[in-house]
Structures are given as structure tokens and as C-alpha cells.
Design a protein around this motif. Structure first.
Motif, PDB file in Angstrom:
ATOM      1  N   PRO A   1      16.322  58.631  61.523  1.00 45.19           N
ATOM      2  CA  PRO A   1      16.500  57.520  62.471  1.00 45.19           C
ATOM      3  C   PRO A   1      15.348  57.507  63.466  1.00 45.19           C
ATOM      4  CG  PRO A   1      18.540  58.763  62.208  1.00 45.19           C
ATOM      5  CD  PRO A   1      17.471  59.563  61.543  1.00 45.19           C
ATOM      6  N   GLN A   2      14.907  56.326  63.836  1.00 42.38           N
ATOM      7  CA  GLN A   2      13.716  56.198  64.672  1.00 42.38           C
ATOM      8  C   GLN A   2      14.065  55.783  66.100  1.00 42.38           C
ATOM      9  OE1 GLN A   2      10.569  56.805  63.072  1.00 42.38           O
ATOM     10  NE2 GLN A   2      11.979  57.488  61.469  1.00 42.38           N
ATOM     11  N   ASN A   3      13.196  56.127  67.037  1.00 43.00           N
ATOM     12  CA  ASN A   3      13.238  55.640  68.422  1.00 43.00           C
ATOM     13  C   ASN A   3      14.594  55.850  69.098  1.00 43.00           C
ATOM     14  OD1 ASN A   3      10.616  54.744  67.974  1.00 43.00           O
ATOM     15  ND2 ASN A   3      11.267  52.679  67.429  1.00 43.00           N
ATOM     16  N   LEU A   4      15.037  57.089  69.154  1.00 41.90           N
ATOM     17  CA  LEU A   4      16.276  57.399  69.866  1.00 41.90           C
ATOM     18  C   LEU A   4      16.123  57.059  71.345  1.00 41.90           C
ATOM     19  CD1 LEU A   4      17.343  60.844  68.376  1.00 41.90           C
ATOM     20  CD2 LEU A   4      18.481  58.659  68.064  1.00 41.90           C
ATOM     21  N   ALA A   5      17.185  56.484  71.911  1.00 39.13           N
ATOM     22  CA  ALA A   5      17.185  56.134  73.341  1.00 39.13           C
ATOM     23  C   ALA A   5      18.617  56.173  73.843  1.00 39.13           C
ATOM     24  CB  ALA A   5      16.568  54.754  73.570  1.00 39.13           C
ATOM     25  N   ALA A   6      18.789  56.186  75.177  1.00 39.01           N
ATOM     26  CA  ALA A   6      20.113  56.202  75.795  1.00 39.01           C
ATOM     27  C   ALA A   6      20.072  55.410  77.089  1.00 39.01           C
ATOM     28  CB  ALA A   6      20.573  57.634  76.059  1.00 39.01           C
ATOM     29  N   SER A   7      21.221  54.823  77.424  1.00 39.98           N
ATOM     30  CA  SER A   7      21.336  54.064  78.679  1.00 39.98           C
ATOM     31  C   SER A   7      22.770  54.152  79.164  1.00 39.98           C
ATOM     32  CB  SER A   7      20.938  52.604  78.473  1.00 39.98           C
ATOM     33  OG  SER A   7      21.781  51.990  77.514  1.00 39.98           O
ATOM     34  N   ALA A   8      22.944  53.990  80.473  1.00 38.63           N
ATOM     35  CA  ALA A   8      24.278  53.997  81.075  1.00 38.63           C
ATOM     36  C   ALA A   8      24.849  52.586  81.055  1.00 38.63           C
ATOM     37  CB  ALA A   8      24.208  54.512  82.504  1.00 38.63           C
ATOM     38  N   VAL A   9      26.138  52.472  80.740  1.00 36.75           N
ATOM     39  CA  VAL A   9      26.824  51.183  80.747  1.00 36.75           C
ATOM     40  C   VAL A   9      28.028  51.296  81.673  1.00 36.75           C
ATOM     41  CG1 VAL A   9      26.044  50.493  78.465  1.00 36.75           C
ATOM     42  CG2 VAL A   9      28.137  51.833  78.695  1.00 36.75           C
ATOM     43  N   SER A  10      28.643  50.162  81.975  1.00 35.52           N
ATOM     44  CA  SER A  10      29.751  50.144  82.933  1.00 35.52           C
ATOM     45  C   SER A  10      30.944  50.907  82.398  1.00 35.52           C
ATOM     46  CB  SER A  10      30.147  48.691  83.219  1.00 35.52           C
ATOM     47  OG  SER A  10      30.567  48.054  82.033  1.00 35.52           O
ATOM     48  N   GLY A  11      31.799  51.323  83.302  1.00 35.00           N
ATOM     49  CA  GLY A  11      33.008  52.046  82.932  1.00 35.00           C
ATOM     50  C   GLY A  11      32.771  53.514  82.709  1.00 35.00           C
ATOM     51  N   GLY A  12      31.673  54.072  83.207  1.00 38.48           N
ATOM     52  CA  GLY A  12      31.424  55.507  83.051  1.00 38.48           C
ATOM     53  C   GLY A  12      31.079  55.888  81.635  1.00 38.48           C
ATOM     54  N   LYS A  13      30.313  55.041  80.934  1.00 35.73           N
ATOM     55  CA  LYS A  13      29.988  55.279  79.539  1.00 35.73           C
ATOM     56  C   LYS A  13      28.480  55.364  79.335  1.00 35.73           C
ATOM     57  CE  LYS A  13      34.171  52.953  77.927  1.00 35.73           C
ATOM     58  NZ  LYS A  13      34.734  51.906  77.042  1.00 35.73           N
ATOM     59  N   VAL A  14      28.105  55.941  78.178  1.00 28.43           N
ATOM     60  CA  VAL A  14      26.711  56.100  77.797  1.00 28.43           C
ATOM     61  C   VAL A  14      26.519  55.512  76.408  1.00 28.43           C
ATOM     62  CG1 VAL A  14      24.869  57.732  77.287  1.00 28.43           C
ATOM     63  CG2 VAL A  14      26.427  58.166  79.185  1.00 28.43           C
ATOM     64  N   LYS A  15      25.472  54.710  76.226  1.00 26.55           N
ATOM     65  CA  LYS A  15      25.179  54.108  74.936  1.00 26.55           C
ATOM     66  C   LYS A  15      23.903  54.733  74.372  1.00 26.55           C
ATOM     67  CE  LYS A  15      24.602  49.646  72.603  1.00 26.55           C
ATOM     68  NZ  LYS A  15      24.539  48.180  72.792  1.00 26.55           N
TER      69      LYS A  15
END
Length: 854
Positions: free
Chosen positions: A661-675
Motif C-alpha cells: 500500500p502506498q502513501n500512508l497518512a493519518a488525520s483526526a476526525v470529529s468524535g475522538g476518532k482517527v482516520k
């Protein structure tokens, strides 16, 4: 020599008048004198600096090992070990040390290559083996299931023997970084060992057959029962490749793989069914072809350049399969008699040793062979090669622990098979049913398309230096010349375009003729011209006594030219590629069809080109089909008077193992979650891919976290009560209690470990009130195999008021890791851009034959 020393002394003394200069000069002179004394003691008078491109080869009956120069095939050093009439010597060298184990007595000897001496010996348990790599050394007692680290110089134990799992152990391999990899078949695990065992990695079902290969310095396991090949690292399984089902249909103990491969290609041979498979661990591509080998005792196949060499212990020779031309070449005779035959690739050369014989051999990337007389000063002349070679140089003979004169020729007379080159083997032919020799060298398209076959041979596939018997040409099992017969002039036929048959044979056998030949394929018979009338028989009046004989013109006859013989093509080779399959044709030996076509296409599949001429290029490209299925094909040879079909190819898939899998990334989203997001692999050609994200977590150093109550508010959670951070995947992802490929993790609901699977390219995790650091991996999977991303670190931070931040740190790609960039292979065009990992050379396990011990 007496005049040289004073001249050197005068030159040294003239450098200066100071005491330091004089002392240096006298020291140099003393060293020179000492060197002359050592050099004058028998065989050690030769240059003690042995070739860097070489190998140590054992002779069991003589209890000695010989060093051979790989470029010339000449012996440039020999060391005598303690005499033992039943010795079975195992050599391990890693570039830093040379260790020899006599497995019958348990004695380990350290060799000093510069002095050709044995400065150190140590006694251990009989039946153990020695391994070295990365400046470390180990003893492995497979029967007891124990491993013991030793000092590679002093040979002293670095601790007691350590159990590493259920016994017996499989054959271990040491990588260049100093890790010993130990298969444990009873538990289906691979155990890394440095000074103590590391965490075991599950690679197969318990009790299944396992084979370990070190390819480009990376451990690779063949799971025989599971039909998979697995690339392993210290963090777990990096890639799996699904093997052709035909490969594992034979007996498990007949499956052979080498202990090490210098490049990324791993050859696997089913000796009983004859299926040869090549797996590229970088690209995930699989090549497979069924070979008719006969009922012989074969050793593990070895890859060098564009050829696969298969040791034949029954005949004492090498079967040579050319992967570019998809055919056998004349076999190379080593001893010519039955017996143990060890083979391995090191420094871009194939080394072949018969431990019970005076003869060994080295083969270069062009396929030229040098025969080696290991201890006979007049011993077997190297095989004739394109570049030519001289007879082996006299070896340096060194007794136990010191240097002595070379033994007399009568003591070193070889007792092995006929070592002379250029003669046929006792059988006089290659393995039964092997394909024909090289086709016309000028035929275009001899090489596969870009991204296709084995790297290495840049067109020099001719084997001008071969010795031994000739190949058994053609699929009709009748001997013929090494190359197909191609007449310089052929009658011209008016052959119309032959339409593709509406019904293809379901499973044609070799040499199966089509009972309904195409119409209008024979040249029409020309009518006979009128005959010339006979000449007049009247006698001239001037010569009444002399009669002129009657003359008539000969009656010309015109017949149709004899059609060429029909022969079936050889078995085609199949190679999987992203979204397609390459089929390499093996041309019909001794026959020239009008063209070749491909049969066995399924619904929705296409082939390019529709047909190929008799002189090539000899590759079809098949598109379409499903990655979930395997496909087999056959080649149709069209002749003016009918058609002949080849046997079917080994079935492969029109896809390769999914890449990273290419270009792993992460971001915070509402409700105390991580995408967490990623992009799909670049080599899947649009087929369905499933992703598995696995993670492990560490507690936040603050000692507290935040938990949600459903209202969007977060409240502190005390870790002292046992609560810890965790990730739980939101739908449509599915949480699984265990990651595929046997990675040892707990259920997803457990506090610190978990995994989730999805078909999309993202997963949204509920943090579950746990701030902390997460070790994160994403694995892509299709029917052809799997590949994991590099290990990334996901950091999640929480603060009062429900704010969540997330960051993902992904390490850069390491050159040579699967799948890209590929690791250069010796002899590969353009492969000089980087070195190939040089792991420890370990003599493979041998099978004793009915050959007298020397």
C-alpha cells in the motif's frame, strides 16, 4: 633471490640517515627474510593471498579442503585437516571467517586463509552443524532442537546450548546482518537467533514441510502444504506469494529449493512431477514450466543468470535449463558417476562439489564450465570454454596445524569419475524428454518482453563451453542435434491464412496431430509437358558403314515437393504478470511450421499476437481472466499438411502478489476518532484487493486518557485501573481477533493489540479514550499473495474539550525490500547499480550415494 635482498636493503637504507629510517628498513628486511623462510617451506611458496572470488571445497576421504580461484578454476590453496576415514565435512564462510565442521566427530576447525593453517580447533557434539554470518557463529543440533553461539575466532562457547523449539529443527541459514534463522517444522515457526532466540514467526501449519532459502540476504520460506512462499523480516511476514497448485501435487519430500540465492529469484523444483517454478520475491511474478526429468536423484535447483542448473546425482552432471529459450541445453558433466553432488551460487558463480571425488566444477554466468582437480596436481583439465583455460595449478598442501610440502602425485591420484571434458556422460543424453537445444541464434525475439523473464544473460545463451552429454531433443523423446534443423532453402508454398479452429482440444497431449488438416494447403500438381519426339534414325549417305545411335530426350517428371515433417512444439512456459500471462513457445525441434498459434483460451481472454512466424518472436501475451483462477495453455504448430499441439503449460494466475500500500497518512476526525488512509498498490491491474490494518499500542506517558460518554464530551480515564489505549475500527471495516499469516496479536477488543480488514483504502478508528503511540501496518492482499507496508508510527493526542490530533510517521523505503526497487542480480543488464547481499556460504546437506569414499 640472493641478489635481490641486498639491493632492497641498499634502497631502504638510502631513504635517510636517521635511526627511525634505519630501524624501519631493518624491520622490512627482517620481514622479507621471514617471508622467504615461510615461502620456502614446500607448497606454501605460492602466493598466500588467495583470490577473493573463490570458494573452499571439501574432500571427505582426504579430510582436506581446497581453495579454488573462481575466475580460472584453479586450486590456489589446500589445507589438511585431522585424518578421519569417515569424515563428512561442512564448510561455512562469510567473508570474515572460514569454519569447517566434521559432522561425524563434532570437531570444528578454523582456517587461516593467509597462512593455510588450522590455528584453532574445538570439539563439540557429533551430528551438529556450524553456521556463520555477520561476524558471528553458531552450532545447531537439529536432533536435540538446540542452538549454541560460539566465538568465530576462539571457537569458545558464548553460553550453554539453548532450546529454540520442538525438535527436530530444519536447515538453518545465517544472514549478513548476523541473525541465524531456524525453521521449526513441528510448530510451523521460523525463529531468529543472535545470542538468544527471538520472537518466533508463524509461517506454516504445525507439522508441515518447510524449506528455507536466503534470497538477496532475506529469509524466504516455502510452505509446502500451504502452497505459499513467504518473505520474512525481523518484524514479521513482509510478503506472501501463492504458488501454482501443480507444484505441490507431488510428494512433499520431492520438493527442492536452494539454501541460498544471490538474487531475488527463488527456484523450486518438484523432482517427481517435474514442475519447475521461479518466484521473484521483489515483483511477486511466478514463472512455471513442466519438465520431463526422468527418475533420477536431483539436488536443489540453482539460478545463475538466465539459466537454472539442476544437480543430477544419478549421473554426476548438471541438467541445464535455459529460461529465455525455454529449453534444455546439453548437460554439463562433473564426475560422470553417481554420488553426492553439492551446488550453490556465490559471487556470481555456480560452485559444484563432489565431496567423495577428486573433481569439482565452477560455472560462470555465460554457462562456461571449468573442471577442478581438488588435490591432483596433474588433475582433470578444465572443460573447453569459449575463452580457454589452463590446467589447474598445483595445490598448496598443509597438514594439521602447519605447512608442509605437497604430497606426491601418487598420494593425490583421483578416484572419482572420468574428469576429462568434452565427452558425453554415461547416459549420453540429457534427462529423458528434455526439450531441444537452442534455436537459430539469429531468430528475433529470443528474449521475453520487458519485465518478463530472468535477469542476467544478455543474449549470450550459447553454451560453447559445455561438457558432457547432449540434450534429448524434441518432445517425441528421440535424440537429435542440439539445434532445430532449418534448411537454407525451402520450397515455396501457396498457403492461405488458416482460420482459428472453432473447437479447441480440451487437453491435447504432446505431438497430437489434428485429424482434419486445413484445406488447400498442398501445392497443386503441375501437368506433365509434352514429350519431345524421338530423333530421326536414318544413316547419312557419306558413311554407309557407320550407324548413328538413336537418341531420345529424357522424359521430364514434375512432382509436388515433399511436405516438411510435422513435430509438436515443446511444453510452453507460463509467467504471471500484472493483469496478464506471458506464454513462451518452445519451437518444434527439427521441423519448420508455417506459424504458431495459442490454444486453451477461456471466455473473455485475448491473445497478442494472434499467431507468430516459425522464427519467432516466441512469446504470446494473454490478457483477461480472473486473478482467482489459474489458466493453462498449449501451442498449435500449423503445417501445410496438418497441425501439431504441444503439451499444456503449468497453470498460473493472470496477476502477481499485491504490492505495498502506498502513501500512508493519518488525520483526526470529529468524535475522538482517527482516520488512516493509503493508496492501492501499483501492480494489481484493477483486480480486487483486501486490506488488513494491524496495530499495537503503548500507554500514554501522562498516566491518564480521555473517554467519551456518547455526548461528545471526554472524561479522564485512570490507567492505573488497567485501562490502556486501543483502536476499534468503525464500519464498514471489520475487526478481527487475529491477523492473517499468523502474526501473533490478540483480539481487536484487547487493550493493546488489534486488527481490522476492509476493501476500501481507509479505516476510521475510535480511539477509545486512549492517547498514545501505535505501531501500525497495512497489508494488501489478492489471490496471488500479500505484501505489508513498512511499519509506521501513529501518534494520537487528546486534550480537554474533545480535541484529538493524530500524526503518522512512515519510514523511507529501504533499497532491496519487496516489492520495489528490485535487487540487482549478478549478470543482470544494468545490475551494477548496487551490491547483492553476500550471506554466508553453507555447503548444502548431502545425500550419500554408492560411491567409494576417497
Amino acid at each position: 633471490m640472493p641478489r635481490i635482498l641486498p639491493r632492497r636493503l641498499r634502497s631502504s637504507l638510502r631513504l635517510g640517515s636517521g635511526r627511525t629510517t634505519t630501524a624501519v628498513a631493518l624491520s622490512a628486511a627482517g620481514a622479507l627474510v621471514a617471508g622467504m623462510v615461510v615461502a620456502g617451506m614446500g607448497a606454501a611458496g605460492a602466493d598466500p593471498n588467495l583470490s577473493d572470488i573463490g570458494a573452499w571445497l571439501a574432500s571427505d576421504g582426504k579430510s582436506s579442503i581446497s581453495h579454488v580461484n573462481g575466475l580460472t578454476g584453479q586450486v590456489d590453496g589446500r589445507v589438511q585437516l585431522p585424518k578421519n576415514s569417515k569424515s563428512q565435512l561442512q564448510v561455512s564462510e562469510d567473508g570474515k571467517s572460514v569454519l569447517v565442521m566434521d559432522t561425524t566427530t563434532g570437531q570444528v576447525s578454523r582456517i587461516d586463509p593467509a597462512q593455510l593453517t588450522v590455528p584453532q580447533t574445538a570439539d563439540f557434539q557429533a551430528g551438529t552443524q556450524v553456521f556463520s554470518g555477520g561476524g558471528k557463529a553458531w552450532l545447531v543440533d537439529a536432533a536435540k532442537g538446540e542452538v549454541q553461539a560460539i566465538d568465530p575466532v576462539a571457537l569458545a562457547p558464548l553460553g550453554p546450548p539453548v532450546p529454540v523449539g520442538a525438535r527436530p529443527l530444519g536447515t538453518a541459514q545465517a544472514d549478513p546482518s548476523g541473525t541465524l534463522w531456524i525453521p521449526v517444522p513441528a510448530t510451523g515457526q521460523l525463529v531468529p537467533f543472535t545470542t538468544q532466540p527471538g520472537a518466533p514467526i508463524k509461517v506454516a501449519e504445525p507439522g508441515g514441510a518447510m524449506m528455507l532459502t536466503l534470497a538477496s540476504g532475506r529469509p524466504v520460506v516455502t510452505d509446502v502444504v500451504g502452497g505459499r512462499l513467504l518473505v520474512v523480516s525481523g518484524t514479521g511476514i513482509e510478503r506472501t506469494v501463492t504458488l501454482p497448485s501443480e507444484l505441490t501435487k507431488g510428494k512433499a519430500d520431492k520438493l527442492q529449493a536452494p539454501g541460498r540465492s544471490e538474487g531475488p529469484l527463488v527456484p523450486i523444483l518438484a523432482a517427481d512431477t517435474g514442475v519447475l517454478t521461479l518466484v521473484d520475491i521483489d515483483s511477486g511474478s511466478v514463472s512455471a514450466v513442466p519438465l520431463k526429468l526422468g527418475d533420477h536423484d536431483f539436488g536443489p535447483p540453482q539460478v545463475l543468470g538466465a539459466k537454472v542448473y539442476i544437480p543430477d546425482r544419478t549421473t554426476g552432471s548438471l541438467a541445464v535449463y535455459n529460461t529465455v529459450r525455454n529449453e534444455f541445453e546439453p548437460q554439463l558433466k562433473v564426475t560422470g558417476v553417481p554420488g553426492p553432488l553439492e551446488a550453490y551460487v556465490r559471487d556470481g558463480l555456480l560452485w559444484v562439489n563432489a565431496p567423495n571425488s577428486a573433481t569439482a566444477a565452477v560455472v560462470n554466468v555465460q554457462g562456461q564450465i571449468h573442471l577442478i582437480g581438488k588435490f591432483d596436481t596433474n588433475g582433470p583439465k578444465p572443460g573447453s570454454t569459449a575463452s580457454g583455460s589452463a590446467a589447474p595449478t598445483p595445490g598448496k598442501s598443509v597438514p594439521e596445524g602447519g605447512v608442509t610440502a605437497t604430497g606426491s602425485p601418487s598420494d593425490d591420484a583421483p578416484t572419482g569419475g572420468d574428469p576429462t571434458a568434452g565427452k558425453e556422460s554415461p547416459s549420453g543424453e540429457a534427462p529423458s524428454g528434455s526439450a531441444s537445444g537452442p534455436p537459430d541464434a539469429t531468430a528475433p525475439g529470443a528474449d521475453p518482453p520487458a519485465g518478463g523473464d530472468l535477469p542476467g544473460d544478455t543474449g549470450n545463451t550459447g553454451n560453447t563451453g559445455n561438457t558432457g552429454g547432449t540434450g534429448n531433443n524434441g518432445n517425441d523423446n528421440t535424440p537429435s542435434d542440439p539445434g532445430p534443423s532449418r534448411p537454407t532453402e525451402r520450397p515455396t508454398f501457396s498457403v492461405p491464412e488458416i482460420p482459428l479452429p472453432t473447437r479447441q482440444p480440451t487437453d491435447p497431449g504432446p505431438g497430437t496431430p489434428n485429424t482434419t488438416p486445413p484445406a488447400a494447403t498442398s501445392a497443386p500438381t503441375q501437368p506433365n509437358p509434352p514429350t519431345t519426339p524421338p530423333a530421326q534414325t536414318a544413316q547419312p549417305t557419306q558413311q554407309p558403314t557407320s550407324a548413328k545411335p538413336t537418341t531420345t530426350s529424357p522424359k521430364p517428371t514434375t512432382t509436388s515437393p515433399k511436405p516438411p515433417p510435422m513435430k509438436a512444439p515443446g511444453t510452453p512456459k507460463a509467467q504471471s504478470q500484472p493483469g496478464k500471462i506471458y506464454i513462451t513457445v518452445s519451437p518444434a525441434s527439427g521441423a519448420t511450421p508455417t506459424r504458431y498459434r495459442l490454444g486453451g483460451l477461456g471466455a473473455g481472454m485475448g491473445v497478442s499476437p494472434a499467431s507468430i512466424p516459425a522464427k519467432g518472436p516466441f512469446t504470446f501475451t494473454v490478457t483477461g481472466g480472473s486473478c482467482e483462477k489459474e489458466y493453462s495453455f498449449y501451442v498449435i504448430a500449423d503445417y501445410p499438411n496438418g497441425t501439431m499441439n504441444s503439451p499444456r503449460s503449468t497453470a498460473v494466475r493472470p496477476c502477481v502478489a499485491a504490492g505495498k500500500p502506498q502513501n500512508l497518512a493519518a488525520s483526526a476526525v470529529s468524535g475522538g476518532k482517527v482516520k488512516v488512509t493509503w493508496k492501492p498498490p501499483t501492480n494489481t491491474a484493477g483486480e480486487k484487493v483486501t486490506y488488513t490494518a494491524s496495530w499495537t499500542a503503548k500507554r500514554s506517558t501522562s498516566g491518564a486518557a480521555l473517554a467519551g460518554d456518547g455526548s461528545g464530551l471526554l472524561t479522564p480515564v485512570d490507567f492505573a485501573g488497567g485501562e490502556a489505549p486501543r483502536l476499534v475500527a468503525d464500519p464498514p471495516a471489520v475487526n478481527f481477533p487475529e491477523v492473517a499469516d499468523g502474526m501473533d496479536v490478540l483480539a481487536a477488543a484487547a487493550p493493546t493489540k488489534g486488527s481490522a480488514t476492509t476493501t476500501s483504502t481507509s479505516i476510521t478508528f475510535s480511539v477509545g479514550g486512549g492517547a498514545g503511540s501505535y505501531t501500525f501496518k497495512v497489508k494488501a492482499k489478492n489471490a496471488a499473495g500479500t505484501t505489508s507496508s513498512s511499519t509506521a508510527t501513529l501518534t494520537v493526542s487528546l486534550s480537554w474539550g474533545g480535541k484529538v490530533t493524530a500524526s503518522l510517521t512512515v519510514p523511507p523505503e529501504t533499497p532491496g525490500t519487496a516489492p520495489y526497487p528490485p535487487t540487482p542480480s549478478p549478470g543482470e543488464p544494468g545490475g551494477g547499480g548496487g551490491p547483492v547481499a553476500n550471506a554466508a556460504a553453507i555447503v548444502p546437506p548431502r545425500r550419500n550415494g554408492s560411491v567409494p569414499t576417497m
